[in-house]
Structures are given as C-alpha cells and as structure tokens.
Design a protein around this motif. Structure first.
Motif, short mmCIF file in Angstrom:
data_model
loop_
_atom_site.label_atom_id
_atom_site.label_comp_id
_atom_site.label_asym_id
_atom_site.label_seq_id
_atom_site.Cartn_x
_atom_site.Cartn_y
_atom_site.Cartn_z
N TYR A 30 20.89 -23.98 0.59
CA TYR A 30 19.82 -24.13 -0.51
C TYR A 30 19.80 -25.30 -0.85
O TYR A 30 18.71 -26.00 -1.29
N LEU A 31 20.80 -26.45 -0.72
CA LEU A 31 20.18 -28.10 -0.45
C LEU A 31 19.31 -28.20 0.84
O LEU A 31 18.89 -29.36 -0.02
N MET A 32 19.24 -27.24 1.19
CA MET A 32 18.07 -28.48 2.77
C MET A 32 16.43 -28.20 2.15
O MET A 32 16.08 -28.44 2.36
N ASP A 33 16.94 -27.36 0.83
CA ASP A 33 15.52 -27.09 0.63
C ASP A 33 15.01 -28.67 -1.01
O ASP A 33 13.92 -27.94 -1.94
N TYR A 224 17.38 -32.06 16.26
CA TYR A 224 17.09 -30.84 14.83
C TYR A 224 15.45 -31.79 14.97
O TYR A 224 15.03 -32.90 14.89
N GLY A 225 14.92 -30.67 14.31
CA GLY A 225 13.24 -31.53 14.59
C GLY A 225 12.04 -31.05 15.34
O GLY A 225 11.69 -31.31 15.21
N PRO A 230 16.19 -25.19 8.93
CA PRO A 230 16.99 -25.09 7.77
C PRO A 230 18.67 -24.56 7.94
O PRO A 230 19.31 -24.61 8.75
N GLU A 231 17.75 -22.92 8.15
CA GLU A 231 19.09 -22.19 9.13
C GLU A 231 19.41 -22.27 9.98
O GLU A 231 20.84 -22.27 10.53
N HIS A 232 18.69 -22.60 11.22
CA HIS A 232 19.34 -22.79 12.23
C HIS A 232 20.50 -24.16 12.03
O HIS A 232 21.29 -24.28 12.74
N ALA A 278 13.08 -36.87 4.09
CA ALA A 278 13.98 -36.40 3.82
C ALA A 278 15.02 -35.69 4.69
O ALA A 278 15.69 -35.40 4.32
N GLN A 279 14.82 -34.89 5.35
CA GLN A 279 15.50 -33.96 6.24
C GLN A 279 15.99 -34.49 6.60
O GLN A 279 17.06 -34.57 6.50
N ASP A 280 16.15 -35.92 7.54
CA ASP A 280 17.07 -36.15 8.07
C ASP A 280 17.90 -36.86 7.04
O ASP A 280 19.48 -36.45 7.70
N LEU A 281 17.52 -37.42 6.44
CA LEU A 281 18.65 -37.49 4.75
C LEU A 281 19.31 -36.11 4.23
O LEU A 281 20.56 -36.24 4.41
N LYS A 282 18.87 -35.24 4.18
CA LYS A 282 19.94 -33.63 4.09
C LYS A 282 20.77 -33.84 4.75
O LYS A 282 21.72 -33.14 5.01
N VAL A 283 20.23 -33.57 6.20
CA VAL A 283 21.62 -33.60 7.58
C VAL A 283 22.35 -34.40 7.12
O VAL A 283 24.07 -33.75 7.16
#
Length: 371
Positions: A30-33, A224-225, A230-232, A278-283
């Motif tokens: 959920y937080l990935m989105d 990643y990327g 996000p599921e993976h 943003a995706q980096d920071l979420k990871v």
C-alpha cells in the motif's frame, strides 16, 4: 501524531503501528503507492524509526573495490561491465597485479577490500582460496568482504564442491564476509528476463543461508527499477526479512537503483529508465519499516544516488553512507554519474551538513568511531 495534516486514514493507522512494530507486506505494498502528504509522512516516520534504532550516527567505511576481471560467461541484461575474452577492452588481473592494487589501497587507509569479478571461464573455489590466502599473508589486518553468491556458486560448481564445502574453504582461507549482490530481484520470472544465466532465487537463498550457517556474514541488496513492479520489491524484501529471522546473518541492506544508460536491456527497449526519485525514497523508507528490529543498517549508495540525493535518503530511513570505494567500475560502466572514489573528509562534510554525526565503522559494524 499527524492530526489533520491531510493524511489518509489508512496511512495514518499504518504509521501509528509502524513507530512500534514492523509493517507487513500488505501495508508495505500500500505504501509503495502513496503520494503527496502521505509520502512526506512516510519519509518522516521512517526517519523516526531510524533514529530510534540507530541514533544520529551516519556510518561509513574506508574501503577499496577490486574488479579483477570483466570477462564473464554470464549474460545479464542489466550489465554493461561484462566483456568476452577477445574484446579489446577486456581485462583479467593476475594475482600479483591484484596484490599491487591491494597494497595501494591499504596505503590509502582501506580497512576493507571488496574483490569481485566476472565469471571468468574455469575459475573455481580453489582460485578464490589461493587469492584470499595470498592477500591475507601480505595484509593480515585487512578485512576481505568479497565474492558474490554467484561467484561462490560458480566456483563451487567448477570445483565439484557443495556450497557448504566451498564456503568453509573460503572462510578458513580468511574470507571475512560476503556482499549480498547477485540478488537483483528475488523473483524467478523477473530473473528469467534480466539475468537468465544467473542462479535462481532458491539457489541465491541457499548460498546466503549456508554462508550465515558457517559463520560468514553478508550484506543483502535489491536492484530495482528495470522490469520489476512494486509487488516484486515488497516480495524481495519479505524474502530478505524471512532469511534474517532464520539466520541473523545480514549486516545491512543496500538498495541499488538500476543504472540504465548503458544497460543492454534498456537499450533494447525492454526496461524502464531506472526508478524515479520518489520510488527510491519509498524503497528506503519502506525497507526501514519492514526490517525494523531485524536489519538495523540501511545503506544509501552515493555511487548510485550522488551526494545530494544520498543526503535525502539519510533523511528517509537510511543510516549508512557506504564506503570510499576506490576504483569502483561496475556502476560506472552501467552509466552511474558519480565517482570512483571519494575522500573520508567529503563524506564527513556531507553528513554534518544534515545535522548528523559521521562515524567510521568496520565491515561488521562492531567498531564505530565518531569523526
């Protein structure tokens, strides 16, 4: 904690639990989105958890990478480092050449040598054993953090040894720890596209858990990327968490954003151009919340991120800045924009700039000295 700051109800409930206990995979996905204020709150909560687990120290190590060959029998779609033996820019360093680099590294203050290379045809466990013994005979105090799970697997297969036999040989020779690379994304559907000749998810887990069992600690990574989702990413982190619950052998988690510019899989149009900021920071943030109480150290790779964005990662859950990294070539080959080596004084400057305490560490985080 967040009052009426525009945070969604579900997000707020997750954060209220996350300050006290690790989050599950459903909440992580959920937080990935999340976006907007929810994303800002995620970074803040991860930073709060980082502070509770690690304090305000940002650690780093003086180390040196030795990539002794770029000749490789593997075929990874993300790798711009590998060469065939007949290529003009291929290289293979003999042991004495490696020793000369190690001597230079030690003279420049390196406490750790990270030795990795391509899968040169025919290399086996006994080659790695002889190399370790030679280096340790010359530089007994240097820590050897070397050889990926893929190299261990490849060397054992060529030597007709079991993984455990191979690892025990390397440990007796003086191997101190291993980088948890070759993990990429621990999903075999993804691996069949990005690294079809590499060991499978199950084989990677076997090498890592066997290393931990025989007393060789490792890091763990996630690249990643590229074609992952996000599921993976959440699935991958859940596998790492499960391993740590069983073995306790991971010293740190190192997220590795895909470096796309020179990667064959990107040039062929089959991969994304890396993760967004943003995706980096979420990871970084979500890994801090998932690994709470299990993997204490999360590294911001300045080689991948650059100093400025690495500072932001340190404000989003990370607590380690990696190493000084003499002669790092693999990321540079793939298109990383940032250095081959940096001086400790530069790391100290960057860390102090965000109000944190820079501290030198050893490989296993057993000796930490403020600087």
């Amino acid at each position: 904690m967040f009052g009426t700051a525009g945070i969604k109800t579900r997000t707020r409930k997750i954060f209220e639990k996350a300050v006290d206990e690790p989050i599950g995979t459903e909440d992580a996905l959920y937080l990935m989105d999340v976006t907007g204020r929810d994303l800002q709150a995620l970074l803040m909560v991860a930073d709060i958890v980082r502070e509770s687990e690690c304090g305000d120290r940002v650690t780093f190590i003086e180390n040196w990478n030795i990539n002794f060959t770029n000749i490789c029998s593997g075929k990874c779609g993300f790798c711009a480092f590998r060469r065939d033996e007949m290529d003009d820019d291929s290289h293979y360093l003999e042991t004495e050449e490696i020793i000369k680099i190690a001597e230079k590294a030690v003279e420049n203050g390196a406490r750790e040598l990270c030795i990795q290379g391509g899968l040169y045809p025919g290399l086996d466990t006994y080659f790695y054993e002889d190399l370790i013994r030679e280096i340790k005979s010359r530089f007994p105090d240097v820590h050897l953090h070397s050889f990926s799970p893929m190299e261990v697997y490849y060397g054992a297969r060529n030597a007709e040894l079991s993984i455990e036999e191979a690892l025990r040989i390397l440990k007796r020779a003086g191997l101190g720890s291993m980088p948890g690379t070759a993990a990429e994304i621990l999903n075999d559907d993804v691996r069949s596209v990005i690294c079809p000749t590499k060991l499978s998810t199950g084989e990677w887990v076997e090498v890592i858990e066997t290393a931990h069992r025989v007393g060789i600690p490792t890091t763990c990574t996630m690249m990643y990327g590229h074609i992952d989702t996000p599921e993976h990413r959440v699935e991958h982190m859940a596998i790492l968490r499960d391993i740590q619950e069983r073995t306790g052998g991971f010293t740190e988690f190192v997220p590795l954003p895909f470096m796309h510019p020179n990667a064959p899989i990107y040039r062929d149009g089959d991969a994304m151009p890396g993760a967004t900021g943003a995706q980096d920071l979420k990871v970084y943030a979500i890994s801090r919340l998932m690994f709470r109480g299990l993997i204490r150290n999360i590294q911001a790779s300045w080689v991948k991120l650059g100093f400025k964005f690495a500072q932001i990662a340190l404000l989003s859950g990370a607590n380690d800045f990696g190493g000084t990294l003499g002669e790092e070539n693999i990321s540079r080959s793939a298109g990383a924009s940032y250095g081959v080596r940096t001086e400790p004084s530069e790391i100290v400057r960057v860390v102090r700039d965000i109000g944190r305490i820079p501290a030198r560490r050893d490989t296993l985080y057993r000796e930490i000295i403020d600087v």
